[in-house]
Design a protein around this motif. Structure first.
Motif, PDB file in Angstrom:
ATOM      1  N   MET A  61       0.563   4.678   1.128  1.00 22.58           N
ATOM      2  CA  MET A  61      -0.320   5.358   2.082  1.00 22.58           C
ATOM      3  C   MET A  61      -0.279   6.863   1.821  1.00 22.58           C
ATOM      4  SD  MET A  61       0.812   3.207   5.503  1.00 22.58           S
ATOM      5  CE  MET A  61       2.495   3.863   5.443  1.00 22.58           C
ATOM      6  N   ASP A  62      -1.192   7.337   1.021  1.00 19.58           N
ATOM      7  CA  ASP A  62      -1.149   8.729   0.571  1.00 19.58           C
ATOM      8  C   ASP A  62      -2.383   9.481   1.050  1.00 19.58           C
ATOM      9  OD1 ASP A  62      -0.178  10.939  -0.720  1.00 19.58           O
ATOM     10  OD2 ASP A  62      -0.828  10.328  -2.716  1.00 19.58           O
TER      11      ASP A  62
ATOM     12  N   ILE B  78       0.840  -1.210   0.000  1.00 20.80           N
ATOM     13  CA  ILE B  78       0.000   0.000   0.000  1.00 20.80           C
ATOM     14  C   ILE B  78       0.868   1.250   0.000  1.00 20.80           C
ATOM     15  CG2 ILE B  78      -1.849   1.267   1.150  1.00 20.80           C
ATOM     16  CD1 ILE B  78      -2.686  -1.284   2.545  1.00 20.80           C
TER      17      ILE B  78
ATOM     18  N   GLY C 140      -2.891   9.001  10.312  1.00 19.76           N
ATOM     19  CA  GLY C 140      -2.388   7.995   9.385  1.00 19.76           C
ATOM     20  C   GLY C 140      -1.790   6.805  10.120  1.00 19.76           C
TER      21      GLY C 140
ATOM     22  N   TRP D  83      -5.657   8.251   3.155  1.00 18.46           N
ATOM     23  CA  TRP D  83      -5.134   7.194   4.012  1.00 18.46           C
ATOM     24  C   TRP D  83      -5.696   7.199   5.431  1.00 18.46           C
ATOM     25  CZ3 TRP D  83      -3.727   2.553   4.140  1.00 18.46           C
ATOM     26  CH2 TRP D  83      -3.136   2.018   5.278  1.00 18.46           C
TER      27      TRP D  83
ATOM     28  N   PHE E 183      -8.734   5.146   5.560  1.00 19.78           N
ATOM     29  CA  PHE E 183      -8.670   3.778   5.047  1.00 19.78           C
ATOM     30  C   PHE E 183      -8.751   2.804   6.220  1.00 19.78           C
ATOM     31  CE2 PHE E 183      -6.784   0.014   3.097  1.00 19.78           C
ATOM     32  CZ  PHE E 183      -7.250   0.073   1.783  1.00 19.78           C
TER      33      PHE E 183
ATOM     34  N   ARG F 292      -3.091   2.147  -3.919  1.00 17.71           N
ATOM     35  CA  ARG F 292      -2.705   3.520  -3.581  1.00 17.71           C
ATOM     36  C   ARG F 292      -3.946   4.301  -3.186  1.00 17.71           C
ATOM     37  NH1 ARG F 292       1.803   7.596  -5.831  1.00 17.71           N
ATOM     38  NH2 ARG F 292       1.286   9.317  -4.435  1.00 17.71           N
ATOM     39  N   THR F 293      -3.853   4.985  -2.059  1.00 18.57           N
ATOM     40  CA  THR F 293      -4.968   5.795  -1.589  1.00 18.57           C
ATOM     41  C   THR F 293      -4.846   7.234  -2.089  1.00 18.57           C
ATOM     42  OG1 THR F 293      -3.816   6.356   0.474  1.00 18.57           O
ATOM     43  CG2 THR F 293      -5.185   4.377   0.477  1.00 18.57           C
ATOM     44  N   SER F 294      -5.889   8.005  -1.877  1.00 19.83           N
ATOM     45  CA  SER F 294      -5.949   9.465  -2.092  1.00 19.83           C
ATOM     46  C   SER F 294      -6.254   9.910  -3.513  1.00 19.83           C
ATOM     47  CB  SER F 294      -4.657  10.168  -1.638  1.00 19.83           C
ATOM     48  OG  SER F 294      -3.692  10.205  -2.668  1.00 19.83           O
TER      49      SER F 294
ATOM     50  N   ASN G 227      -2.365  11.922   3.918  1.00 23.62           N
ATOM     51  CA  ASN G 227      -2.403  12.448   5.288  1.00 23.62           C
ATOM     52  C   ASN G 227      -2.510  13.970   5.317  1.00 23.62           C
ATOM     53  OD1 ASN G 227      -2.073   9.840   6.201  1.00 23.62           O
ATOM     54  ND2 ASN G 227       0.091  10.084   6.714  1.00 23.62           N
TER      55      ASN G 227
END
Length: 229
Positions: free
Chosen positions: A16-17, A14, A37, A204, A207, A177-179, A19
């Motif tokens: 983590m994008d 992941i 996060g 993130w 999530f 991938r987040t965001s 924050n």
């Protein structure tokens, strides 16, 4: 003829994008976004263990993150230390093995010492491996792996793969991938060659383990051909 069992993911990574954007939307300091996060990391790692994942790799600090303001880098280091100190007991007792990819020894001595103690304490665990990318860049990793492979003999995809930071992990199945950003940002470029990709608009800090569960369920519907038919 019975229906084939769905293919299940063994190794998920992941990026983590989001924050900073999470905090900005709420008119809060970026540091609070990073703090939330870390709370998301805690929940997702627990979920990954409960779902039986063999490996979860998280992009925590890239080689490019040093370009961020010094105060933000310091906040990230402090959060990482607090996370290890507060959650190590739980992870150790739950059978989670901590692994670091990247050059974590570039951090300050107190961070290095804490990380190495955590690695040593969980080294004998056989449950989910939590691989944390610290001071990690995939291009750097590939260059290091190729150099080591060349010192041993002919360079082939197999000899390079054997020298990667993730060589002892299962092949990467799924990268999330987040965001809402749709790029790899120098993360697991080699490993992602045939991994499935999922991009979500969820920031993130928002999530959850349920988002991870949904992603794993969606993964079972993917048909993986590896270049064939």
């Amino acid at each position: 003829m019975s229906k084939a069992e769905p293919v299940r993911a063994r190794h998920v990574a992941i990026i983590m994008d989001g924050n900073g954007r999470w905090a900005k939307k709420r008119l809060m300091p970026r540091a609070l976004g990073h703090q939330r996060g870390v709370e998301a990391v805690r929940k997702v790692v627990r979920g990954a263990r409960e779902m039986g994942l063999e490996a979860l790799t998280l992009y925590a600090f890239s080689t490019e993150n040093w370009r961020r303001p010094e105060e933000e880098v310091s906040d990230l280091m402090s959060l990482m230390k607090r996370f290890i100190l507060s959650d190590l007991d739980e992870f150790a007792e739950a059978g989670v093995r901590l692994k670091i990819i990247g050059d974590y020894k570039a951090f300050k001595p107190d961070v290095v010492e804490l990380v190495e103690k955590a690695i040593a304490r969980t080294a004998g665990n056989s449950g989910t491996t939590l691989a944390v990318a610290l001071n990690y860049g995939s291009q750097d990793e590939i260059a290091r792996a190729a150099t080591r492979a060349a010192a041993k003999g002919p360079i082939t995809p197999e000899t390079i793969a054997a020298e990667l930071d993730t060589a002892d992990l299962p092949p990467l199945d799924l990268l999330i991938r987040t965001s809402g950003e749709v790029r790899l940002s120098n993360f697991l470029l080699w490993q992602a060659a045939y991994a499935e990709m999922m991009f979500t608009d969820v920031l993130w800090p928002d999530f959850t383990a349920e988002h991870l569960r949904d992603a794993l369920e969606a993964f079972t519907t993917r048909e993986r051909r590896y270049g064939g038919r």
